[in-house]
Design an enzyme around this catalytic site. Sequence first.
Site, PDB file in Angstrom:
ATOM      1  N   SER A 179       0.793  -1.241   0.000  1.00  0.00           N
ATOM      2  CA  SER A 179       0.000   0.000   0.000  1.00  0.00           C
ATOM      3  C   SER A 179       0.820   1.283   0.000  1.00  0.00           C
ATOM      4  CB  SER A 179      -0.949   0.018   1.196  1.00  0.00           C
ATOM      5  OG  SER A 179      -2.065  -0.756   0.891  1.00  0.00           O
TER       6      SER A 179
ATOM      7  N   LYS B  79       0.399   3.377  -2.965  1.00  0.00           N
ATOM      8  CA  LYS B  79      -0.776   4.263  -3.096  1.00  0.00           C
ATOM      9  C   LYS B  79      -0.376   5.739  -2.982  1.00  0.00           C
ATOM     10  CE  LYS B  79      -3.817   0.678  -1.195  1.00  0.00           C
ATOM     11  NZ  LYS B  79      -4.512   0.176   0.001  1.00  0.00           N
TER      12      LYS B  79
ATOM     13  N   TYR C 173      -3.588  -2.450 -10.242  1.00  0.00           N
ATOM     14  CA  TYR C 173      -3.425  -2.091  -8.826  1.00  0.00           C
ATOM     15  C   TYR C 173      -2.536  -3.128  -8.103  1.00  0.00           C
ATOM     16  CZ  TYR C 173      -4.881  -2.230  -3.891  1.00  0.00           C
ATOM     17  OH  TYR C 173      -4.895  -2.310  -2.522  1.00  0.00           O
TER      18      TYR C 173
ATOM     19  N   TYR D 128      -4.803   3.108   7.903  1.00  0.00           N
ATOM     20  CA  TYR D 128      -6.132   2.496   8.001  1.00  0.00           C
ATOM     21  C   TYR D 128      -6.826   2.929   9.283  1.00  0.00           C
ATOM     22  CZ  TYR D 128      -3.475  -0.210   4.718  1.00  0.00           C
ATOM     23  OH  TYR D 128      -2.649  -0.569   3.708  1.00  0.00           O
TER      24      TYR D 128
ATOM     25  N   VAL E 118       1.072  -3.787   3.807  1.00  0.00           N
ATOM     26  CA  VAL E 118       1.035  -5.094   4.477  1.00  0.00           C
ATOM     27  C   VAL E 118       2.300  -5.930   4.253  1.00  0.00           C
ATOM     28  CG1 VAL E 118      -1.477  -5.341   4.663  1.00  0.00           C
ATOM     29  CG2 VAL E 118      -0.296  -6.164   2.620  1.00  0.00           C
TER      30      VAL E 118
HETATM   31  N1  GLU Z   1      -2.366  -5.140  -2.219  1.00  0.00           N
HETATM   32  C1  GLU Z   1      -2.887  -5.154  -0.873  1.00  0.00           C
HETATM   33  C2  GLU Z   1      -4.385  -5.371  -0.898  1.00  0.00           C
HETATM   34  O1  GLU Z   1      -5.031  -4.878  -1.755  1.00  0.00           O
HETATM   35  C3  GLU Z   1      -2.521  -3.863  -0.223  1.00  0.00           C
HETATM   36  C4  GLU Z   1      -2.925  -3.797   1.198  1.00  0.00           C
HETATM   37  C5  GLU Z   1      -1.961  -3.065   2.066  1.00  0.00           C
HETATM   38  O2  GLU Z   1      -0.773  -2.990   1.841  1.00  0.00           O
HETATM   39  O3  GLU Z   1      -2.429  -2.547   3.063  1.00  0.00           O
HETATM   40  O4  GLU Z   1      -4.938  -6.071  -0.097  1.00  0.00           O
END
Ligand code: GLU
Length: 307
Positions: A63, A66, A191, A243, A261
Site C-alpha cells: 500500500s 498508493k 493495482y 487504516y 502489508v
Molecule cells: N495489495 C494489498 C491489498 O489490496 C494492499 C494492502 C496493504 O498494503 O495494506 O490487499
Amino acid sequence: MNYQQILDDIYTEIQPYLSKGKVADYIPALAEIPKEQFAMTITLADGRVFSVGESKKCFSIQSISKVFTFTLALNIYSKELYKRIGVEPSGNPFNSLVQLEYERGIPRNPFINAGAIVVTDSLISHYGDEYKALEVIMNFVREISGNEELSFDSIVANSEMEHGDRNRALGHLMKSFSNLDNDVIDTVMTYFKHCAITMNTEELSRAMLFLAFAGTDPISKKTFITPRQAKRINAVMLTCGHYDASGEFAFHVGLPGKSGVGGGIVATIPGKMSIAVWSPGLNKYGNSLAGTIALETFATKTGLSIF
Ligand code: GLU
C-alpha cells in the site's frame, strides 16, 4: 544530532518485538517471508543517508505504492479527483466493503483499497490503457527512488489476483455506482502490480524525499508536484495512512506516514527528512509492529514530529 547512533540504539531496542506480529497471509506469496527482519533508513536534504539492519533487502511495498499513484493522479486531475474519492479517515479496515455501499461508491480516501483502485482507474483513463498507466507508474517510482531497474514481483501480483475476490468486489461495487471507468479485472490487476513493486528502505526513503520538501526533491532539484499538493498528500498520510489505526499512529508518532502489508512504513518530517522502515510482522491493524515502534522511538529520541 548523531542519527547513526539513534538508529543503532533503535535496532537494539527493537529486537524483542521482531518475533511478535504476524506476517500478512491473505496474500500467499507474502506468507512465506520470515518475520524476524528489520531495516530503517533516513535520507536528509543534503543527500546524507543513515541506515540500520537489512536496508538493501527488497520487499513488497504494497500500500505504500498508493502514495505514488495518488501523487500522479493529483498532478493530472487536481481538485477534480476529489469528485471520485474523499479525504476523510475511514475508521474501517483497508478492504472494507460496508462503507462503500452506504456512501454510494465514493471511497473515503485514496489510501484504502477502494480509493487506490479508483486512483489506478483514473490513471488508466488518462494514459489510454493499463499497460501505459503501469509504465508511467513504474517510471515515476524509478525516477524518485533513483533506481532505474526497479520492478514489480509478478509472483506476488498473481498470488494476490488469485485471492483477490474482495478487491474485485470493491471494483465491481464502485462500477455499479459509475465510479470506475475501465474494466474491473484490468484495473484491479494493475493495482496489484503496483502494490507488488519491490524496494528496500534506502530506495523508499529516497523516493519520499520530494514529499518531505514541498514537492521538490532537494537532491535532484526536480519538482514533481506543487507545494500545495505536497501539503495535501502529507495531510492525507497523517490522517489516513494507517487504516483504522491512523489516529493511533498520529498520536504516538506524530508524522505523516503510510504503511503497507509487506511490513514497510514510510514517513516524512517536512523540511527535514524522509524515513522508511521495514519489518514484516504486522500488528492487528495490518501495520508493521516493530516498524511502528521504531518510528515512535525515533520521534521520541530526536524530538522531531510535526507538532
Ligand atoms: N495489495 C494489498 C491489498 O489490496 C494492499 C494492502 C496493504 O498494503 O495494506 O490487499
